[in-house]
Scaffold this motif. Sequence first.
Motif, PDB file in Angstrom:
ATOM      1  N   MET A 104       0.833  -1.209   0.000  1.00 15.94           N
ATOM      2  CA  MET A 104       0.000   0.000   0.000  1.00 15.94           C
ATOM      3  C   MET A 104       0.865   1.256   0.000  1.00 15.94           C
ATOM      4  O   MET A 104       0.589   2.216  -0.690  1.00 15.94           O
ATOM      5  CB  MET A 104      -0.928  -0.006   1.217  1.00 15.94           C
ATOM      6  N   ILE A 105       1.953   1.264   0.811  1.00 16.91           N
ATOM      7  CA  ILE A 105       2.815   2.431   0.901  1.00 16.91           C
ATOM      8  C   ILE A 105       3.469   2.701  -0.440  1.00 16.91           C
ATOM      9  O   ILE A 105       3.506   3.816  -0.917  1.00 16.91           O
ATOM     10  CB  ILE A 105       3.877   2.234   1.996  1.00 16.91           C
ATOM     11  N   LYS A 106       3.970   1.634  -1.080  1.00 18.13           N
ATOM     12  CA  LYS A 106       4.636   1.814  -2.366  1.00 18.13           C
ATOM     13  C   LYS A 106       3.659   2.316  -3.416  1.00 18.13           C
ATOM     14  O   LYS A 106       4.004   3.146  -4.252  1.00 18.13           O
ATOM     15  CB  LYS A 106       5.274   0.493  -2.816  1.00 18.13           C
ATOM     16  N   ALA A 107       2.420   1.811  -3.374  1.00 20.34           N
ATOM     17  CA  ALA A 107       1.409   2.259  -4.326  1.00 20.34           C
ATOM     18  C   ALA A 107       1.123   3.745  -4.122  1.00 20.34           C
ATOM     19  O   ALA A 107       0.993   4.513  -5.080  1.00 20.34           O
ATOM     20  CB  ALA A 107       0.122   1.447  -4.158  1.00 20.34           C
ATOM     21  N   HIS A 108       1.041   4.180  -2.844  1.00 26.16           N
ATOM     22  CA  HIS A 108       0.787   5.588  -2.534  1.00 26.16           C
ATOM     23  C   HIS A 108       1.943   6.452  -3.033  1.00 26.16           C
ATOM     24  O   HIS A 108       1.723   7.502  -3.649  1.00 26.16           O
ATOM     25  CB  HIS A 108       0.604   5.769  -1.026  1.00 26.16           C
ATOM     26  N   GLU A 109       3.175   6.003  -2.775  1.00 23.91           N
ATOM     27  CA  GLU A 109       4.342   6.764  -3.223  1.00 23.91           C
ATOM     28  C   GLU A 109       4.362   6.883  -4.737  1.00 23.91           C
ATOM     29  O   GLU A 109       4.745   7.915  -5.292  1.00 23.91           O
ATOM     30  CB  GLU A 109       5.620   6.102  -2.722  1.00 23.91           C
ATOM     31  N   SER A 110       3.929   5.835  -5.416  1.00 23.68           N
ATOM     32  CA  SER A 110       3.889   5.863  -6.872  1.00 23.68           C
ATOM     33  C   SER A 110       2.884   6.898  -7.366  1.00 23.68           C
ATOM     34  O   SER A 110       3.148   7.631  -8.327  1.00 23.68           O
ATOM     35  CB  SER A 110       3.520   4.481  -7.413  1.00 23.68           C
ATOM     36  N   LEU A 111       1.733   6.996  -6.693  1.00 19.70           N
ATOM     37  CA  LEU A 111       0.724   7.986  -7.057  1.00 19.70           C
ATOM     38  C   LEU A 111       1.221   9.404  -6.807  1.00 19.70           C
ATOM     39  O   LEU A 111       0.976  10.310  -7.600  1.00 19.70           O
ATOM     40  CB  LEU A 111      -0.574   7.736  -6.268  1.00 19.70           C
ATOM     41  N   VAL A 112       1.916   9.604  -5.691  1.00 25.56           N
ATOM     42  CA  VAL A 112       2.470  10.921  -5.371  1.00 25.56           C
ATOM     43  C   VAL A 112       3.497  11.331  -6.423  1.00 25.56           C
ATOM     44  O   VAL A 112       3.477  12.454  -6.928  1.00 25.56           O
ATOM     45  CB  VAL A 112       3.110  10.920  -3.964  1.00 25.56           C
ATOM     46  N   GLU A 113       4.386  10.406  -6.765  1.00 28.41           N
ATOM     47  CA  GLU A 113       5.407  10.708  -7.758  1.00 28.41           C
ATOM     48  C   GLU A 113       4.769  11.048  -9.108  1.00 28.41           C
ATOM     49  O   GLU A 113       5.220  11.965  -9.807  1.00 28.41           O
ATOM     50  CB  GLU A 113       6.365   9.522  -7.918  1.00 28.41           C
ATOM     51  N   LYS A 114       3.717  10.326  -9.447  1.00 30.84           N
ATOM     52  CA  LYS A 114       3.017  10.600 -10.702  1.00 30.84           C
ATOM     53  C   LYS A 114       2.412  11.996 -10.698  1.00 30.84           C
ATOM     54  O   LYS A 114       2.483  12.733 -11.694  1.00 30.84           O
ATOM     55  CB  LYS A 114       1.925   9.545 -10.913  1.00 30.84           C
TER      56      LYS A 114
ATOM     57  N   GLU B 212      -5.269  21.256   0.583  1.00 32.77           N
ATOM     58  CA  GLU B 212      -6.660  20.910   0.293  1.00 32.77           C
ATOM     59  C   GLU B 212      -6.918  20.831  -1.205  1.00 32.77           C
ATOM     60  O   GLU B 212      -7.856  20.173  -1.646  1.00 32.77           O
ATOM     61  CB  GLU B 212      -7.593  21.954   0.923  1.00 32.77           C
ATOM     62  N   LYS B 213      -6.069  21.512  -1.976  1.00 30.46           N
ATOM     63  CA  LYS B 213      -6.213  21.502  -3.437  1.00 30.46           C
ATOM     64  C   LYS B 213      -5.275  20.509  -4.104  1.00 30.46           C
ATOM     65  O   LYS B 213      -5.112  20.535  -5.329  1.00 30.46           O
ATOM     66  CB  LYS B 213      -5.968  22.907  -3.983  1.00 30.46           C
ATOM     67  N   GLY B 214      -4.663  19.644  -3.290  1.00 34.03           N
ATOM     68  CA  GLY B 214      -3.729  18.670  -3.832  1.00 34.03           C
ATOM     69  C   GLY B 214      -2.294  19.083  -3.579  1.00 34.03           C
ATOM     70  O   GLY B 214      -2.006  20.008  -2.826  1.00 34.03           O
ATOM     71  N   TRP B 215      -1.336  18.413  -4.199  1.00 36.46           N
ATOM     72  CA  TRP B 215       0.074  18.712  -4.023  1.00 36.46           C
ATOM     73  C   TRP B 215       0.426  20.026  -4.715  1.00 36.46           C
ATOM     74  O   TRP B 215      -0.058  20.309  -5.806  1.00 36.46           O
ATOM     75  CB  TRP B 215       0.923  17.576  -4.584  1.00 36.46           C
TER      76      TRP B 215
END
Length: 372
Positions: free
Chosen positions: A1-11, A105-108
Motif C-alpha cells: 500500500m505504501i509503495k502504491a501511494h508513493e507511486s501515485l504521489v510521484e506521478k 486541500e487543493k492537492g500537491w
Amino acid sequence: MIKAHESLVEKEITRLIKQKEDAVNHKDRRRFLEVIHPGMRTYIQEQKRWFDDAVRWIDRGSFRLKMISLIPGKEHQVRVWLEQQYSRKGKTTTVKFPLLFQETEKGWRDADLPFYHIARGDVLVHYSDERLKEQALISLEAADRAVHGLERQFGWHPAERLEVKLYHSPEVFRQSIKLSLPDWAGGWHEAGQSVKLIGTAAVTDRKLLSSGIVHEVTHQMISEMTGDNAAYWLQEGAAEYFQSHLLPGIRTEEEEAYVKPRWSLGRLETIHLESLPEKEAKAYYAECDQFFRFLMEQYGVEKVKQLFAVLELSPAVDRDSGEKLPLINRRTRSAIRKVYGKSLEQLERDWIRSLKEEGGARPKPSVDPSAD
C-alpha cells in the motif's frame, strides 16, 4: 500500500512539474501559478515576478524541468531534486536545485525550497543550508533591529511578518528571483516579496551582512509606505543611506567625500539598474545615495515621511518596478513638488551648488542613529 501511494504521489508531482514547464513555454501565467501553494502569499508574489521575467527573457519554447529524484519528507511533504534548463539567445543554462512539494486541500503544490527556519517576533528567516545557521542568526538580529530602527524614524511596522531568505548558492539565489538578474546582484526585495540575500557558510563580515539586511528591509518599508510608487533612485538612495546610518555598530563613521555626479537626475530616472555592468551599477548606487543624503541633511526626515505619504495616495500597480519606471518617476516628481515646493531639477541644482560650496565636506546627518 505504501509503495502504491508513493507511486501515485510521484506521478502527481511529475504532472505538476510538466505543467510548470508547459506554462512557461506557452506563457500561461494562470496555469503556472496553479502549481504554487495557495497559502504562501510571499512566494506567490515572487513566482509571479519570476514568471513574467522568464517569458520575456528566455528563447521561446526552450524551458525544461526534469525530476532527478523524489524523497519523502515530513508528513504531507516530499523533496524533489530538479534540473532546470533554458536557453537565452542560443546559450543554454542548466541548474539543479531542491524543491519542496506539500499536500494541500487543493492537492500537491510547489512550496518553495526546503528551507530551515528561525524566527523572532515579526521576523522569520529561511536559510537553504544548515551551514548558514550563523548567518541566519546574524540576519535575524539585523532585521529585527532594522524594523525597530525604521519604526522609530518613520512610524513604520511591516504589514505582515517580515521574511528573510538566505541562499547558499549564488545561482540558486538568482534563479529564485528572476532569470535576467545580473551576476553582481547580492540582495533583493520587491513589493510583497521576502528579503533575499546570498549567504556563505564562512561568515567573514558580520557588518556587511547586517548592512545588506538593513538595505533590503528599507526597500520593504518604502514599498509599503509609498504604495510601491517610489522612483528607483529614491528606493536605492534611501536603502543605501540607511544601511550605513540606521544602526550603531554598522554605521560608516568616516564617509567618503562627495564626488561629481555621473548622470543628471533626469538621465538617472531612465536607467534600468539591472541592465548596468557592475562598475556602472556601483556608480548608480553612489549617486542615488548622495542625492538622498542631500535631502536628509538639507530638509530632514519629516519631509521624507511626507514624500512617502503623498506617494501612497496614488494607487498601487502590481508590476515589476522596471516595467512601471515612467509611471513611478512621474508620481515621484509630482510628490517632490508638493512636499519640497521645488521641481526635481531645482533640487538637483541646489544639490550641485551645495557640493561646490562644501568642497566635499559632509554635514552630520539629521537622522538619529540611537541604539535600540
